[in-house]
Design a protein around this motif. Structure first.
Motif, PDB file in Angstrom:
ATOM      1  N   ALA A 247       0.827  -1.208   0.000  1.00  0.00           N
ATOM      2  CA  ALA A 247       0.000   0.000   0.000  1.00  0.00           C
ATOM      3  C   ALA A 247       0.860   1.256   0.000  1.00  0.00           C
ATOM      4  O   ALA A 247       0.461   2.292  -0.534  1.00  0.00           O
ATOM      5  CB  ALA A 247      -0.928   0.010   1.212  1.00  0.00           C
ATOM      6  N   GLY A 248       2.041   1.148   0.581  1.00  0.00           N
ATOM      7  CA  GLY A 248       2.930   2.297   0.641  1.00  0.00           C
ATOM      8  C   GLY A 248       3.507   2.701  -0.701  1.00  0.00           C
ATOM      9  O   GLY A 248       4.151   3.737  -0.808  1.00  0.00           O
ATOM     10  N   ARG A 249       3.298   1.878  -1.739  1.00  0.00           N
ATOM     11  CA  ARG A 249       3.833   2.223  -3.046  1.00  0.00           C
ATOM     12  C   ARG A 249       2.729   2.500  -4.060  1.00  0.00           C
ATOM     13  O   ARG A 249       2.990   2.598  -5.243  1.00  0.00           O
ATOM     14  CB  ARG A 249       4.712   1.071  -3.574  1.00  0.00           C
ATOM     15  N   GLU A 250       1.478   2.614  -3.618  1.00  0.00           N
ATOM     16  CA  GLU A 250       0.370   2.745  -4.567  1.00  0.00           C
ATOM     17  C   GLU A 250      -0.383   4.042  -4.326  1.00  0.00           C
ATOM     18  O   GLU A 250      -1.241   4.113  -3.441  1.00  0.00           O
ATOM     19  CB  GLU A 250      -0.571   1.545  -4.432  1.00  0.00           C
ATOM     20  N   PRO A 251      -0.093   5.099  -5.102  1.00  0.00           N
ATOM     21  CA  PRO A 251      -0.763   6.396  -4.882  1.00  0.00           C
ATOM     22  C   PRO A 251      -2.162   6.460  -5.469  1.00  0.00           C
ATOM     23  O   PRO A 251      -2.518   7.397  -6.186  1.00  0.00           O
ATOM     24  CB  PRO A 251       0.190   7.376  -5.582  1.00  0.00           C
ATOM     25  N   THR A 252      -2.963   5.458  -5.152  1.00  0.00           N
ATOM     26  CA  THR A 252      -4.367   5.478  -5.542  1.00  0.00           C
ATOM     27  C   THR A 252      -5.065   6.618  -4.797  1.00  0.00           C
ATOM     28  O   THR A 252      -4.809   6.816  -3.605  1.00  0.00           O
ATOM     29  CB  THR A 252      -5.028   4.135  -5.181  1.00  0.00           C
ATOM     30  N   ALA A 258       1.044   6.387   0.562  1.00  0.00           N
ATOM     31  CA  ALA A 258       2.008   6.455  -0.527  1.00  0.00           C
ATOM     32  C   ALA A 258       2.782   7.773  -0.505  1.00  0.00           C
ATOM     33  O   ALA A 258       3.966   7.814  -0.857  1.00  0.00           O
ATOM     34  CB  ALA A 258       1.292   6.289  -1.867  1.00  0.00           C
ATOM     35  N   TYR A 259       2.133   8.853  -0.093  1.00  0.00           N
ATOM     36  CA  TYR A 259       2.793  10.153  -0.025  1.00  0.00           C
ATOM     37  C   TYR A 259       3.635  10.278   1.239  1.00  0.00           C
ATOM     38  O   TYR A 259       4.705  10.901   1.231  1.00  0.00           O
ATOM     39  CB  TYR A 259       1.741  11.267  -0.090  1.00  0.00           C
ATOM     40  N   ARG A 335       0.073  16.702  -2.516  1.00  0.00           N
ATOM     41  CA  ARG A 335       0.299  15.279  -2.798  1.00  0.00           C
ATOM     42  C   ARG A 335       1.034  15.143  -4.131  1.00  0.00           C
ATOM     43  O   ARG A 335       0.420  15.191  -5.198  1.00  0.00           O
ATOM     44  CB  ARG A 335      -1.039  14.527  -2.835  1.00  0.00           C
ATOM     45  N   VAL A 336       2.342  14.966  -4.057  1.00  0.00           N
ATOM     46  CA  VAL A 336       3.165  14.863  -5.259  1.00  0.00           C
ATOM     47  C   VAL A 336       3.555  13.408  -5.464  1.00  0.00           C
ATOM     48  O   VAL A 336       4.218  12.805  -4.619  1.00  0.00           O
ATOM     49  CB  VAL A 336       4.429  15.737  -5.151  1.00  0.00           C
ATOM     50  N   THR A 337       3.139  12.831  -6.582  1.00  0.00           N
ATOM     51  CA  THR A 337       3.538  11.451  -6.865  1.00  0.00           C
ATOM     52  C   THR A 337       5.029  11.404  -7.199  1.00  0.00           C
ATOM     53  O   THR A 337       5.630  12.416  -7.609  1.00  0.00           O
ATOM     54  CB  THR A 337       2.748  10.879  -8.049  1.00  0.00           C
ATOM     55  N   SER A 338       5.606  10.233  -7.044  1.00  0.00           N
ATOM     56  CA  SER A 338       7.020  10.073  -7.372  1.00  0.00           C
ATOM     57  C   SER A 338       7.296  10.422  -8.819  1.00  0.00           C
ATOM     58  O   SER A 338       8.286  11.094  -9.140  1.00  0.00           O
ATOM     59  CB  SER A 338       7.462   8.632  -7.081  1.00  0.00           C
ATOM     60  N   GLN A 339       6.429   9.978  -9.733  1.00  0.00           N
ATOM     61  CA  GLN A 339       6.627  10.251 -11.154  1.00  0.00           C
ATOM     62  C   GLN A 339       6.682  11.755 -11.434  1.00  0.00           C
ATOM     63  O   GLN A 339       7.525  12.225 -12.217  1.00  0.00           O
ATOM     64  CB  GLN A 339       5.501   9.604 -11.962  1.00  0.00           C
TER      65      GLN A 339
END
Length: 507
Positions: A247-252, A258-259, A335-339
């Motif tokens: 869950a820690g890697r899924e910015p759903t 994830a953030y 909320r900034v995604t890694s991408q």
């Protein structure tokens, strides 16, 4: 690697995928035409075994060892060959059953053991730039590896089906081998077979891998130590670039963890590239940890009830830690995604940063996009590793096959069964590690993380291993000044090996 092992940034199931094409080796024999040829090919596998007696200096010790690459056939209940798994073992001469054995694999799912074998712990390694430059064009030097762990343990590298030279036979249902539990059972079967064939039942045993290989470790230890019959006791688990709680890697949308778990990585990357000031990467990472689980988590969980004044304060601190502008953070709703971060951090320099290793930079087709064209920390290293494993296995060890070595492929990931409960539930395999440690009072765990790894963030590993049920007094955490494959950096490869020597000797 990526284990290279690679945890992707799209939806969980689609992105942890990586693997290999399926085909039979010449040893699968039988090129009959027409009806029945497929069954004939499956029934006539002649497993290939190649051994070489070699010498080397590891950890300051000069020694002789035997390198063996072997095809292992896995059969169905009715005796039909279903899969061929290749192991490459390095055993000190003369053989000594009191020596530890370390069973090793990479991740993906679908990643071959080439990364740890030719990059970290095998007797030879490929020499590629240590300073986050790309590996360029061949030839890539294959050099002695004094950092190999052969001085403290015999080494067995395992390529599960769909990775490396390993494959499923024609007609085998991929669902029998491609999945959390299915893959673990196959790996555990190979480990038991190797122990039995080599008379090593009472040897100290270590188990570990990289990236998804850490998830595999949690599953395999449950197969080995959680079995009612034929229990295999382990001395240690060795995790490199850990992913256990997915869950820690899924910015759903709606998943704030994830953030939270990636914020310290953003601060570390910003520090490395001179976007923030701090005494050290350790210092900025700790500041980011405390902010992430305190004011930042609180703000995210408040959602639309977050007061304007609190939002402004959080936004200002987030900008200080990440090097991003408050305007950008406001537009991203904090909320900034890694991408997005890979593209935005160095946009003013016309550069993107790496996912596997944020030290690497690349140039996209243009500077206007929202996400990078590619990962410069992957295309900067992959060719050298592929060349090295093929040269070593084919030319030095004498392995003969028409198959291509699958360092990172697609097939297993396309079929991977991520379910543990028969439904699409929250996936966290860390409890398997806790159970194994509670039931084995001498089982210890070593966790290695790179500061600049976004594929498996260090704070995510800390979070998953800090949950209830996991004995904290038998955990060892070490950190390195590189990314997912910290052993690419010469100083960190030496440190990683020294840390593991100490861990293994301390049993």
């Amino acid at each position: 690697m990526r284990g290279l092992n690679m945890i992707s940034n799209r939806r969980l199931i689609a992105h942890l995928a990586a693997a290999s094409a399926l085909a039979l080796t010449p040893q699968a024999v039988s090129a009959q035409e027409g009806e029945g040829s497929e069954a004939s090919a499956a029934e006539n596998i002649d497993p290939q075994v190649r051994s070489r007696e070699l010498t080397g200096t590891f950890g300051g010790q000069r020694m002789s060892y035997t390198a063996t690459i072997r095809e292992n056939v896995l059969e169905s209940d009715d005796g039909k060959p279903e899969a061929v798994m290749v192991t490459t073992s390095y055993v000190k001469d003369p053989r000594d059953s009191s020596r530890p054995v370390f069973f090793i694999y990479n991740g993906g799912p679908g990643s071959g053991s080439v990364w740890l074998q030719m990059g970290a712990w095998g007797p030879k390694r490929v020499a590629i730039p240590s300073d986050a430059r790309d590996d360029g064009a061949p030839p890539y030097p294959l050099v002695d590896n004094p950092d190999s762990l052969l001085d403290v343990a015999d080494l067995v590298f395992i390529d599960p089906p769909g990775t490396g030279f390993s494959y499923l036979t024609k007609g085998t249902d991929p669902e029998k081998y491609y999945g959390l539990r299915q893959d673990a059972r196959a790996v555990a079967q190979i480990i038991r077979r190797w122990i039995n064939d080599n008379g090593r039942w009472n040897s100290p045993k270590y188990l570990g891998g990289e990236s998804y290989g850490t998830s595999r470790t949690a599953m395999v230890v449950d197969e080995l130590e959680g079995s009612t019959y034929n229990d295999v006791g382990l001395n240690g688990l060795i995790l490199v670039s850990t992913i256990l709680d997915f869950a820690g890697r899924e910015p759903t949308p709606g998943n704030e963890m994830a953030y939270i778990v990636t914020l310290p990585n953003m601060a570390a990357a910003a520090y490395y590239h001179g976007k923030v000031e701090a005494p050290s990467v350790e210092a900025i990472a700790d500041e980011a940890r405390q902010f992430a689980i305190g004011p930042y988590a609180t703000a995210l969980l408040k959602g639309q009830d977050l007061p304007d004044a609190e939002r402004a304060a959080v936004r200002a601190e987030l900008a200080r830690l990440t090097g991003l502008s408050e305007t950008y953070l406001d537009n991203a709703d904090l909320r900034v995604t890694s991408q997005r971060f890979y593209k935005e951090l160095l946009r003013d320099r016309g550069l993107t940063i790496g996912r596997l290793d944020a030290r690497y930079t690349g140039r996209d087709f243009d500077n206007a996009g929202e996400t990078p064209d590619n990962d410069p920390s992957f295309y900067g290293i992959d060719a050298g590793y592929t060349a090295a494993i093929n040269q070593w296995a084919r030319e030095t060890l004498g392995f003969e096959t028409d198959r291509e070595y699958q360092s990172i492929g697609r097939e297993p990931g396309q079929h991977w069964d991520w379910s543990l409960s028969g439904r699409n539930a929250y996936l966290n395999v860390a409890p398997f590690i806790g159970k194994a440690m509670r039931e084995n009072s001498q089982l210890r765990l070593f966790n290695a993380q790179g500061w600049y790894d976004f594929a498996t963030p260090f704070f995510g590993a800390e979070y998953s291993l800090n949950r209830f049920g996991i004995p904290q007094d038998r955990l060892t955490f070490e950190y390195y000044d590189a990314g997912h494959m910290m052993y690419i950096r010469d100083e960190d490869r030496a440190k990683l090996s020294a840390d593991l020597r100490e861990f293994i000797r301390a049993r």
